[in-house]
Scaffold this motif. Structure first.
Motif, PDB file in Angstrom:
ATOM      1  N   TYR A  69       1.716 -12.502   0.858  1.00  0.00           N
ATOM      2  CA  TYR A  69       0.598 -11.996   0.065  1.00  0.00           C
ATOM      3  C   TYR A  69      -0.724 -12.643   0.450  1.00  0.00           C
ATOM      4  CZ  TYR A  69       4.260  -9.789  -2.552  1.00  0.00           C
ATOM      5  OH  TYR A  69       5.331  -9.015  -2.895  1.00  0.00           O
ATOM      6  N   MET A 113      -1.759 -12.738  -6.482  1.00  0.00           N
ATOM      7  CA  MET A 113      -0.858 -12.705  -7.648  1.00  0.00           C
ATOM      8  C   MET A 113      -0.744 -11.278  -8.185  1.00  0.00           C
ATOM      9  SD  MET A 113       0.238 -15.762  -8.809  1.00  0.00           S
ATOM     10  CE  MET A 113      -0.165 -17.473  -8.765  1.00  0.00           C
ATOM     11  N   GLU A 114      -1.851 -10.571  -8.183  1.00  0.00           N
ATOM     12  CA  GLU A 114      -1.831  -9.182  -8.649  1.00  0.00           C
ATOM     13  C   GLU A 114      -0.946  -8.307  -7.746  1.00  0.00           C
ATOM     14  OE1 GLU A 114      -2.970  -7.816 -11.397  1.00  0.00           O
ATOM     15  OE2 GLU A 114      -3.932  -9.658 -12.105  1.00  0.00           O
ATOM     16  N   ARG A 119       2.588  -9.051  -8.524  1.00  0.00           N
ATOM     17  CA  ARG A 119       2.983  -8.380  -9.772  1.00  0.00           C
ATOM     18  C   ARG A 119       3.288  -6.902  -9.540  1.00  0.00           C
ATOM     19  NH1 ARG A 119       0.855  -5.150 -13.403  1.00  0.00           N
ATOM     20  NH2 ARG A 119      -1.228  -5.263 -12.524  1.00  0.00           N
ATOM     21  N   ASP A 152      -2.978 -13.482 -18.087  1.00  0.00           N
ATOM     22  CA  ASP A 152      -1.629 -13.282 -17.576  1.00  0.00           C
ATOM     23  C   ASP A 152      -1.020 -14.592 -17.085  1.00  0.00           C
ATOM     24  OD1 ASP A 152      -1.617 -10.481 -17.984  1.00  0.00           O
ATOM     25  OD2 ASP A 152      -2.864 -10.241 -16.200  1.00  0.00           O
ATOM     26  N   PHE A 153      -1.835 -15.479 -16.548  1.00  0.00           N
ATOM     27  CA  PHE A 153      -1.414 -16.786 -16.046  1.00  0.00           C
ATOM     28  C   PHE A 153      -2.647 -17.679 -15.970  1.00  0.00           C
ATOM     29  CE2 PHE A 153      -2.412 -14.047 -12.453  1.00  0.00           C
ATOM     30  CZ  PHE A 153      -3.323 -14.812 -11.753  1.00  0.00           C
ATOM     31  N   GLU A 162      -5.681 -15.353  -6.968  1.00  0.00           N
ATOM     32  CA  GLU A 162      -5.548 -14.442  -8.112  1.00  0.00           C
ATOM     33  C   GLU A 162      -5.250 -13.012  -7.646  1.00  0.00           C
ATOM     34  OE1 GLU A 162      -8.124 -15.816 -11.894  1.00  0.00           O
ATOM     35  OE2 GLU A 162      -9.316 -15.228 -10.138  1.00  0.00           O
ATOM     36  N   SER A 170       2.585 -20.083 -15.592  1.00  0.00           N
ATOM     37  CA  SER A 170       2.883 -18.652 -15.759  1.00  0.00           C
ATOM     38  C   SER A 170       2.620 -18.172 -17.188  1.00  0.00           C
ATOM     39  CB  SER A 170       4.325 -18.347 -15.349  1.00  0.00           C
ATOM     40  OG  SER A 170       5.235 -19.063 -16.161  1.00  0.00           O
ATOM     41  N   ARG A 202       6.086  -8.619 -12.341  1.00  0.00           N
ATOM     42  CA  ARG A 202       5.926  -9.897 -13.044  1.00  0.00           C
ATOM     43  C   ARG A 202       5.061 -10.795 -12.158  1.00  0.00           C
ATOM     44  NH1 ARG A 202       8.741 -13.970 -10.588  1.00  0.00           N
ATOM     45  NH2 ARG A 202      10.404 -13.360  -9.166  1.00  0.00           N
ATOM     46  N   PHE A 203       4.541 -11.841 -12.760  1.00  0.00           N
ATOM     47  CA  PHE A 203       3.834 -12.857 -11.987  1.00  0.00           C
ATOM     48  C   PHE A 203       4.833 -13.939 -11.580  1.00  0.00           C
ATOM     49  CE2 PHE A 203       0.317 -10.919 -14.330  1.00  0.00           C
ATOM     50  CZ  PHE A 203      -0.567 -10.714 -13.282  1.00  0.00           C
ATOM     51  N   TYR A 249      -0.885 -24.310 -11.667  1.00  0.00           N
ATOM     52  CA  TYR A 249      -0.464 -22.948 -12.006  1.00  0.00           C
ATOM     53  C   TYR A 249       0.460 -23.019 -13.214  1.00  0.00           C
ATOM     54  CZ  TYR A 249       1.960 -18.476 -11.899  1.00  0.00           C
ATOM     55  OH  TYR A 249       2.488 -17.270 -12.241  1.00  0.00           O
TER      56      TYR A 249
END
Length: 170
Positions: A103, A63-64, A67, A128-129, A60, A121, A72-73, A119
């Motif tokens: 990441y 993912m941030e 973004r 957000d996801f 998570e 989106s 965007r994710f 997952y």
């Protein structure tokens, strides 16, 4: 002075353990190791759950960061694997592609039970996801699932929109 047969046998028998004494000690050691083993193995499943929750939180956070770079994710096609594999990045120009970085230090393609991470989106829970693990049983929508929306759900497991409301303005 000659020793009597009784005195000699008492002296020699005191210098060694009898078979019964050795067996009693062996039974006690086995019983204690059994108790310790049960305690350790019982905690192993709990530790695996905590590690899976930590893995989910790390994904998570990654993912941030994704973004922040791409505004965007990841898409469903890119999935979580885009966090460690740049070849999955779906962008049009090289300038966008140059923004990519790893990441996550280590790829986490599966959860602690060898199942791929789920997952989506487009969240079904107002986030957000959606990100989830099917847990130890490997089956979707069961009680042992580990999900990103668990903190946004109420006691009954239903989504509670009040938990996602923005904080009041100062």
């Amino acid at each position: 002075m000659p020793e009597t047969r009784l005195a000699r046998s008492v002296r020699t028998s005191r210098g060694a353990f009898t078979l019964i004494e050795v067996l009693i000690v062996l039974v006690i050691v086995l019983a204690l190791s059994g108790l310790v083993g049960v305690a350790i193995f019982g905690r192993q499943d709990e530790a695996k759950l905590k590690l899976a929750e930590t893995d989910l939180n790390n994904i998570e956070k990654a993912m941030e960061f994704f973004r922040l770079d791409f505004e965007r994710f990841p898409t469903d096609d890119e999935g979580v694997a885009v966090l460690w594999d740049s070849s999955l990045l779906d962008v049009e120009d090289e300038a966008e592609e140059a923004k990519w970085e790893a990441y996550l230090r280590e790829p986490i393609p599966t959860d602690r039970w060898g199942n791929e991470w789920g997952y989506r989106s487009e969240s079904e829970y107002g986030q957000d996801f959606d990100l989830w693990s099917n847990g130890p049983d490997g089956e979707e929508d069961t009680e042992d699932d580990i999900t990103s929306w668990a903190n946004a759900a109420g006691e009954d497991g239903e989504f509670d929109s009040e938990l996602l409301a923005p904080p009041p303005s100062p």
